[in-house]
Design a protein around this motif. Structure first.
Motif, mmCIF file in Angstrom:
data_model
loop_
_atom_site.group_PDB
_atom_site.id
_atom_site.type_symbol
_atom_site.label_atom_id
_atom_site.label_comp_id
_atom_site.label_asym_id
_atom_site.label_seq_id
_atom_site.Cartn_x
_atom_site.Cartn_y
_atom_site.Cartn_z
ATOM 1 N N ARG A 31 -4.810 2.156 -4.227
ATOM 2 C CA ARG A 31 -4.359 1.203 -2.667
ATOM 3 C C ARG A 31 -2.937 1.336 -2.888
ATOM 4 O O ARG A 31 -1.957 1.910 -1.909
ATOM 5 C CB ARG A 31 -4.599 -0.216 -2.917
ATOM 6 N N GLU A 44 -7.381 -0.861 -7.151
ATOM 7 C CA GLU A 44 -5.975 -1.135 -6.933
ATOM 8 C C GLU A 44 -4.452 0.295 -7.149
ATOM 9 O O GLU A 44 -4.090 0.563 -6.345
ATOM 10 C CB GLU A 44 -5.249 -1.558 -8.215
ATOM 11 N N GLU A 58 0.759 -1.493 0.089
ATOM 12 C CA GLU A 58 -0.438 0.140 -0.130
ATOM 13 C C GLU A 58 0.995 1.411 -0.227
ATOM 14 O O GLU A 58 2.389 0.831 0.646
ATOM 15 C CB GLU A 58 -0.918 0.239 1.147
ATOM 16 N N HIS A 59 0.311 2.407 -0.849
ATOM 17 C CA HIS A 59 1.188 3.562 -0.781
ATOM 18 C C HIS A 59 2.686 3.356 -1.105
ATOM 19 O O HIS A 59 3.384 4.336 -0.818
ATOM 20 C CB HIS A 59 0.567 4.456 0.820
#
Length: 222
Positions: free
Chosen positions: A135, A132, A108-109
């Motif tokens: 995310r 996505e 994530e990130h």
């Protein structure tokens, strides 16, 4: 309203890859790449979802100092993308890999920007693409997703094929026609963004055959 007719998600035959890569998309790809660079930070990591033959990923890397990761499910497309990346002066900042845009496996990130061109119409559930992108982008990541717009009638679809693919091969014309049939409407794009929780984006029709979802980099924001 012309109903959506799905096409295969993965274009992974030698003929499809060769024909698709040979289509002259220089103008629209350059516009997309330059807009991506305008939206993102001067440096950072950009993920190109559904890179296909890799032309846009290479252009973005050459126009910026970004680290560009480009993924696709089709090995035949990736072979073209790897050749293009390897021939670029920015090749040390272009990373081409096989990956599913709906579930990339990245943390994530992980990225400062997420881009995708002409992928949503391949997906039976395009919401997964938008989810996505949300995310894997960091908070306030730049977003640029663009694709074809499904026309309201078959007559208008045929007009677009005649206008933009009259000089293409029969196979290329068939690909374009199928893509238009599978494309989303603006209302469907808005619904996908809402369902995916992708907030703060601008959604617009930008030509007679394209829509775009975009957001400039907003550090510290969701």
């Amino acid at each position: 309203m012309l109903p959506r007719t799905l096409e295969p998600e993965v274009m992974d035959t030698e003929e499809d890859a060769a024909q698709y890569a040979a289509i002259s998309n220089d103008v629209v790809n350059e516009v997309f790449a330059r807009r991506a660079v305008e939206l993102v930070p001067p440096r950072g990591r950009l993920l190109d979802l559904g890179t296909g033959p890799g032309d846009i990923a290479v252009r973005i890397a050459e126009l910026s100092d970004l680290e560009v990761t480009a993924i696709d499910l089709a090995e035949t497309m990736l072979a073209v993308a790897r050749r293009r990346a390897g021939a670029s002066l920015a090749r040390h900042r272009i990373h081409v890999a096989r990956g599913d845009a709906k579930a990339t496996g990245f943390p994530e990130h992980a990225f400062d920007a997420v881009a995708s061109n002409s992928l949503a119409h391949h997906l039976a559930d395009p919401t997964a693409l938008f989810a996505e992108a949300r995310r894997v982008g960091r908070k306030g990541a730049a977003i640029l997703i663009k694709d074809l717009l499904r026309p309201p009638t078959l007559r208008e679809l045929d007009d677009l094929v005649g206008r933009y693919a009259s000089d293409d091969t029969p196979h290329q014309r068939a690909l374009f026609q199928s893509s238009l049939h599978a494309a989303l409407t603006l209302d469907e794009v808005r619904a996908c963004c809402r369902s995916a929780g992708l907030a703060g984006v601008d959604i617009a029709q930008v030509s007679d055959r394209h829509w775009v979802v975009e957001r400039a980099s907003r550090p510290g924001q969701v």
